[in-house]
Design an enzyme around this catalytic site. Structure first.
Site, PDB file in Angstrom:
ATOM      1  N   CYS A 188       0.688  -0.959  -0.190  1.00  0.00           N
ATOM      2  CA  CYS A 188      -0.296   0.017  -0.135  1.00  0.00           C
ATOM      3  C   CYS A 188       0.776   1.260   0.065  1.00  0.00           C
ATOM      4  O   CYS A 188       1.666   0.945   1.114  1.00  0.00           O
ATOM      5  CB  CYS A 188      -0.702   0.529   1.392  1.00  0.00           C
ATOM      6  N   ASP A 195      -0.063  -5.963  -0.557  1.00  0.00           N
ATOM      7  CA  ASP A 195      -1.015  -6.206  -1.229  1.00  0.00           C
ATOM      8  C   ASP A 195      -0.853  -7.511  -1.745  1.00  0.00           C
ATOM      9  O   ASP A 195       0.412  -7.578  -3.124  1.00  0.00           O
ATOM     10  CB  ASP A 195      -1.357  -5.267  -2.193  1.00  0.00           C
TER      11      ASP A 195
END
Length: 281
Positions: A188, A195
């Site tokens: 992120c 992620d």
């Protein structure tokens, strides 16, 4: 770290901040992030080299009917890639939570409210469909199309983003090929949280070396960008170094906060033909 990590447009986001959960409808919770932040970094002008959309799945959508009886649904949102803004995911989660103790007259009222608010945030009209849980349970879990490039016997010793892995990565052989990898991982932009995603690459042109492509995708492992920005970077890098006649990049990320984001960018397709969940979703 990307060049725009400290951009003023990111400083006011609730992402990474301690926040209070609202239980009554509050559209002001939605926060926009200009797509231009990433696109300027990629040297993209007003004429984008792709079309496409961001497909969101809303797994935690609930409200009250006029009798006070809780309702639950799963939602699909399609946000055009041409919109000036993307919707920041934590603010989206907080916004959806504000429905929890709010009475709506009908499911259609919920849908129209979502369309109105998300379109204002994105700066362009979005598509929204909501489904009863019973109906959505019939959706199958599938794998991505084409050949998986993950099971190569290669040594990886660098995890820093490097687009140059794609340099001189094509042969003279012309192909129409679909490849996918489940090894896409980035972080992120704001919180550095991991992620996790899978990516499908469908192209026509000079054959791309599978090892170089996999090394390139793995180099995102310590890279900080939002999902949508990573996919646009993959698309533009493949176009720059490999020059395919046509290209489609579709990533499906695991959910966080009851939301998954599935960015789709293509030289010729506005949206994916199918929106089907992967095993990790």
């Amino acid at each position: 770290m990307t060049k725009y990590t400290n951009a003023d447009e990111l400083k006011s986001l609730t992402l990474g901040q301690k926040t209070e959960y609202k239980h009554s409808y509050e559209p002001e919770l939605l926060q926009a992030v200009p797509r231009s932040l990433n696109r300027d970094d990629l040297a993209l002008g007003d004429e984008l080299p792709f079309v496409g959309c961001d497909v969101w799945t809303l797994y935690e959508l609930s409200w009250l009917n006029q009798n006070g009886l809780p309702q639950v649904a799963i939602g699909d949102v399609v946000l055009p890639a041409t919109s000036p803004n993307l919707v920041e995911s934590k603010s989206f989660k907080l916004y959806l939570n504000s429905f929890n103790q709010t009475k709506f007259s009908s499911w259609e009222d919920v849908t129209s409210t979502l369309i109105k608010d998300l379109s204002v945030c994105a700066g362009e009209e979005v598509m929204v469909n909501i489904h009863p849980v019973q109906a959505y349970s019939q959706q199958p879990i599938v794998d991505m199309q084409g050949e998986c490039i993950d099971n190569q016997d290669i040594v990886i010793d660098s995890y820093e983003f490097d687009a140059n892995y794609l340099e001189s990565s094509t042969s003279e052989k012309m192909v129409n090929e679909v490849l996918h990898s489940h090894l896409l991982k980035s972080n992120c932009l704001i919180t550095n949280q991991p992620d996790w995603g899978s990516v499908e690459i469908n192209y026509e042109g000079n054959k791309i070396d599978h090892e170089k492509l996999l090394r390139y995708l793995i180099s995102f492992r310590q890279h900080n960008e939002f999902h949508e920005q990573c996919v646009e970077r993959i698309y533009t890098d493949i176009m720059k170094f490999c020059s395919p006649k046509s290209l489609t990049v579709f990533a499906r990320y695991t959910r966080r906060g009851g939301l998954d984001i599935n960015p789709f960018r293509s030289s010729h397709l506005i949206k994916p033909e199918h929106n089907l969940r992967l095993a990790r979703q």
